[in-house]
Design an enzyme around this catalytic site. Structure first.
Site, PDB file in Angstrom:
ATOM      1  N   CYS A 135       0.885  -1.119  -0.079  1.00 20.03           N
ATOM      2  CA  CYS A 135       0.011  -0.018  -0.072  1.00 20.03           C
ATOM      3  C   CYS A 135       0.977   1.261  -0.116  1.00 20.03           C
ATOM      4  O   CYS A 135       0.355   2.362  -0.153  1.00 20.03           O
ATOM      5  CB  CYS A 135      -0.934   0.098   1.059  1.00 20.03           C
ATOM      6  SG  CYS A 135      -1.955  -1.500   1.473  1.00 20.03           S
ATOM      7  N   HIS A 271      -3.642   6.711   3.060  1.00 14.30           N
ATOM      8  CA  HIS A 271      -3.939   5.578   2.654  1.00 14.30           C
ATOM      9  C   HIS A 271      -5.181   4.864   3.212  1.00 14.30           C
ATOM     10  O   HIS A 271      -5.386   5.183   4.348  1.00 14.30           O
ATOM     11  CB  HIS A 271      -2.992   4.406   2.794  1.00 14.30           C
ATOM     12  CG  HIS A 271      -3.123   2.891   2.679  1.00 14.30           C
ATOM     13  ND1 HIS A 271      -3.919   2.544   1.582  1.00 14.30           N
ATOM     14  CD2 HIS A 271      -3.175   2.123   3.388  1.00 14.30           C
ATOM     15  CE1 HIS A 271      -4.240   1.427   1.477  1.00 14.30           C
ATOM     16  NE2 HIS A 271      -3.958   0.808   2.733  1.00 14.30           N
ATOM     17  N   ASN A 301     -10.219  -0.731   0.564  1.00 14.58           N
ATOM     18  CA  ASN A 301      -9.003  -0.536   0.783  1.00 14.58           C
ATOM     19  C   ASN A 301      -8.372  -1.011  -0.780  1.00 14.58           C
ATOM     20  O   ASN A 301      -8.355  -2.390  -0.851  1.00 14.58           O
ATOM     21  CB  ASN A 301      -8.064  -1.426   1.773  1.00 14.58           C
ATOM     22  CG  ASN A 301      -6.763  -1.409   1.882  1.00 14.58           C
ATOM     23  OD1 ASN A 301      -6.061  -1.021   0.819  1.00 14.58           O
ATOM     24  ND2 ASN A 301      -6.276  -1.698   3.004  1.00 14.58           N
TER      25      ASN A 301
HETATM   26  O1  UT7 Z   1      -3.638  -1.853   4.004  1.00 19.46           O
HETATM   27  C1  UT7 Z   1      -3.303  -3.145   4.403  1.00 19.46           C
HETATM   28  C2  UT7 Z   1      -3.039  -2.902   5.935  1.00 19.46           C
HETATM   29  N1  UT7 Z   1      -4.058  -3.602   6.687  1.00 19.46           N
HETATM   30  C3  UT7 Z   1      -4.877  -2.648   7.522  1.00 19.46           C
HETATM   31  O2  UT7 Z   1      -4.603  -1.621   7.547  1.00 19.46           O
HETATM   32  C4  UT7 Z   1      -5.967  -3.252   8.181  1.00 19.46           C
HETATM   33  C5  UT7 Z   1      -5.799  -2.792   9.673  1.00 19.46           C
HETATM   34  N2  UT7 Z   1      -6.708  -3.521  10.725  1.00 19.46           N
HETATM   35  C6  UT7 Z   1      -8.164  -3.270  10.344  1.00 19.46           C
HETATM   36  O3  UT7 Z   1      -8.626  -2.401   9.830  1.00 19.46           O
HETATM   37  C7  UT7 Z   1      -8.986  -4.213  11.159  1.00 19.46           C
HETATM   38  O4  UT7 Z   1      -8.290  -4.948  12.438  1.00 19.46           O
HETATM   39  C8  UT7 Z   1      -9.960  -5.123  10.919  1.00 19.46           C
HETATM   40  C9  UT7 Z   1     -10.993  -4.283   9.799  1.00 19.46           C
HETATM   41  C10 UT7 Z   1      -9.062  -5.932   9.886  1.00 19.46           C
HETATM   42  C11 UT7 Z   1     -10.596  -6.082  11.725  1.00 19.46           C
HETATM   43  O5  UT7 Z   1     -11.412  -5.024  12.736  1.00 19.46           O
HETATM   44  P1  UT7 Z   1     -11.102  -5.241  14.050  1.00 19.46           P
HETATM   45  O6  UT7 Z   1     -11.912  -4.286  14.848  1.00 19.46           O
HETATM   46  O7  UT7 Z   1      -9.664  -5.172  14.558  1.00 19.46           O
HETATM   47  O8  UT7 Z   1     -11.541  -6.797  14.662  1.00 19.46           O
HETATM   48  P2  UT7 Z   1     -11.072  -8.050  14.977  1.00 19.46           P
HETATM   49  O9  UT7 Z   1     -10.092  -8.616  14.001  1.00 19.46           O
HETATM   50  O10 UT7 Z   1     -10.463  -7.793  16.481  1.00 19.46           O
HETATM   51  O11 UT7 Z   1     -12.149  -9.079  15.148  1.00 19.46           O
HETATM   52  C12 UT7 Z   1     -13.238  -8.720  16.301  1.00 19.46           C
HETATM   53  C13 UT7 Z   1     -14.483  -9.674  15.763  1.00 19.46           C
HETATM   54  C14 UT7 Z   1     -14.014 -11.100  15.735  1.00 19.46           C
HETATM   55  O12 UT7 Z   1     -15.161 -11.874  16.302  1.00 19.46           O
HETATM   56  P3  UT7 Z   1     -14.801 -12.356  17.925  1.00 19.46           P
HETATM   57  O13 UT7 Z   1     -13.617 -13.539  17.880  1.00 19.46           O
HETATM   58  O14 UT7 Z   1     -14.742 -11.246  18.686  1.00 19.46           O
HETATM   59  O15 UT7 Z   1     -16.223 -13.351  17.942  1.00 19.46           O
HETATM   60  C15 UT7 Z   1     -13.978 -11.293  14.207  1.00 19.46           C
HETATM   61  O16 UT7 Z   1     -14.221 -12.916  14.040  1.00 19.46           O
HETATM   62  O17 UT7 Z   1     -14.981  -9.294  14.547  1.00 19.46           O
HETATM   63  C16 UT7 Z   1     -15.295 -10.560  13.959  1.00 19.46           C
HETATM   64  N3  UT7 Z   1     -15.254 -10.236  12.361  1.00 19.46           N
HETATM   65  C17 UT7 Z   1     -16.240  -9.997  11.700  1.00 19.46           C
HETATM   66  N4  UT7 Z   1     -17.489 -10.021  11.977  1.00 19.46           N
HETATM   67  C18 UT7 Z   1     -18.427  -9.690  11.020  1.00 19.46           C
HETATM   68  C19 UT7 Z   1     -14.063 -10.121  11.583  1.00 19.46           C
HETATM   69  N5  UT7 Z   1     -14.539  -9.861  10.262  1.00 19.46           N
HETATM   70  C20 UT7 Z   1     -15.637  -9.727  10.380  1.00 19.46           C
HETATM   71  C21 UT7 Z   1     -16.767  -9.342   9.410  1.00 19.46           C
HETATM   72  N6  UT7 Z   1     -17.920  -9.453   9.559  1.00 19.46           N
HETATM   73  N7  UT7 Z   1     -16.407  -8.979   8.287  1.00 19.46           N
END
Ligand code: UT7
Length: 345
Positions: A135, A271, A301
């Site tokens: 990115c 970004h 993204n």
């Molecule tokens: O440009 C490339 C670089 N990448 C990035 O910049 C990504 C940076 N990170 C992020 O943007 C965020 O960490 C994400 C959007 C990827 C994830 O959001 P988060 O708030 O950090 O969620 P998490 O990974 O901590 O997951 C929280 C919960 C989990 O469920 P449990 O274990 O708490 O029951 C996930 O399984 O949210 C769940 N989850 C979803 N639920 C519904 C993860 N993805 C989804 C989804 N829909 N799409």
């Protein structure tokens, strides 16, 4: 060049490299973008996987993303953006000295997309190559263009960020499949008056963080592992923390080098990885959101294409005027990061 401070990532301390532009100045003389027509909404994704519009909107700010039809090449997207950028800058392909394409989703290992675009545009005088910094690629491309123009080794450089990331998504992995989209953006970089254009840079990499965002076999790499379909994976929460922190540090570094206060930033074009990352960093930088370019709601993204897609939209909407201080900042897999402070020409 200054290595002003030491920056601590999860893997340890890394120097923050920042520097002023030296020699002949350069700036962005024209831009073009292209995104595939097909738009996939969060509601469409609800039908494919266990997710919801509510979760995606609240956790990322994304409502839709543009997705290329199967068989669409990254080259096609990049070429359309490139032609629009040449028109906008009022130059022809014949004027180009360099073509730099940032992409993490090339159509094949080689030849480069840059050489294919050189052929499509008929730009015989250009030297062309691809750059892979995920990115951050578009900012690295701008920095390379600026360096060649500063040392009078080039006058007209076409910098492109183009991605068809949808090829690399696993629609059973809701953690990544909802985030990414396809698109392309291009900028023509040309000499600018003294004291205008790119004023300062902050560029960095920390390879010790290589596992945090990957595509294909984590240890061997996709080609060595003969991975038939490399898939994007990431350690989302770790990348999130890194992203907020590096956005703030980069803003500070490029403003210091350019001799302007962070309050004097007229527009920040980050970004577009997650609205919450942008919002958290903007609050800590002290920038109101009306001075931040955000279009992640429409595009998701798009990796190397996200900064040019957001910058071109801001220009088109009249949000950038001559003399404005514009901050561009990226981060991504590698880990990599890069920012520049521009006085708009
Ligand atoms: O440009 C490339 C670089 N990448 C990035 O910049 C990504 C940076 N990170 C992020 O943007 C965020 O960490 C994400 C959007 C990827 C994830 O959001 P988060 O708030 O950090 O969620 P998490 O990974 O901590 O997951 C929280 C919960 C989990 O469920 P449990 O274990 O708490 O029951 C996930 O399984 O949210 C769940 N989850 C979803 N639920 C519904 C993860 N993805 C989804 C989804 N829909 N799409």
């Amino acid at each position: 060049m200054a290595i002003t401070t030491s920056y601590r990532t999860r893997s340890g301390a890394v120097p923050l490299r920042s520097f002023k532009t030296k020699g002949r100045h350069s700036g962005i003389a024209g831009m073009g973008v292209y995104a595939p027509e097909k738009v996939v909404s969060n509601f469409d994704l609800e039908k494919l996987m266990d997710t919801s519009d509510k979760w995606i909107t609240e956790r990322t700010g994304i409502r839709t993303r543009h997705i290329a039809e199967p068989g669409t090449t990254t080259l096609e997207l990049a070429t359309k953006a490139a032609r629009a950028a040449l028109d906008s800058a009022g130059i022809t392909a014949n004027d180009l000295d360099m073509i730099l394409v940032g992409t993490s989703s090339p159509d094949g290992p080689f030849p480069s997309i840059a050489c294919r675009i050189q052929d499509e545009l008929d730009a015989p005088g250009a030297v062309a190559w691809d750059m892979l910094a995920a990115c951050t690629s578009f900012v690295y491309g701008l920095a390379t263009a600026d360096s060649f123009i500063a040392t009078e080794r080039a006058d007209n450089v076409l910098v492109i960020g183009a991605e068809v990331l949808s090829r690399m998504l696993d629609y059973s992995n809701r953690g990544t499949a909802v985030i990414f989209g396809d698109g392309a953006g291009a900028a023509v970089v040309r000499p600018a008056p003294e004291g205008a254009g790119f004023l300062s840079w902050c560029l960095g990499s920390d390879g010790r963080g290589y596992l945090q965002v990957t595509c294909g076999n984590k240890e061997l790499g996709a080609y060595a592992a003969k991975d038939p379909r490399p898939i994007i994976e990431m350690e989302g929460p770790d990348v999130f923390k890194f992203a907020v922190d590096i956005f703030i540090r980069q803003a500070n570094e490029v403003c210091n080098e350019a001799g302007i206060s962070m309050e004097d930033i007229d527009l920040w074009v980050p970004h577009q990885a997650n609205f919450r990352i942008i919002d958290a960093a903007a609050r800590r930088i002290g920038l109101p959101l009306d001075r931040v370019a955000i279009n992640i709601d429409e595009y998701g993204n798009t990796s190397s294409a996200s900064i040019p897609l957001a910058l071109e939209e801001a220009i088109r909407k009249g949000r950038v005027k001559t003399g404005d201080n514009v901050l561009l900042a990226g981060f991504g897999s590698g880990l990599t990061w890069g920012a520049t402070l521009l006085k708009w020409v």
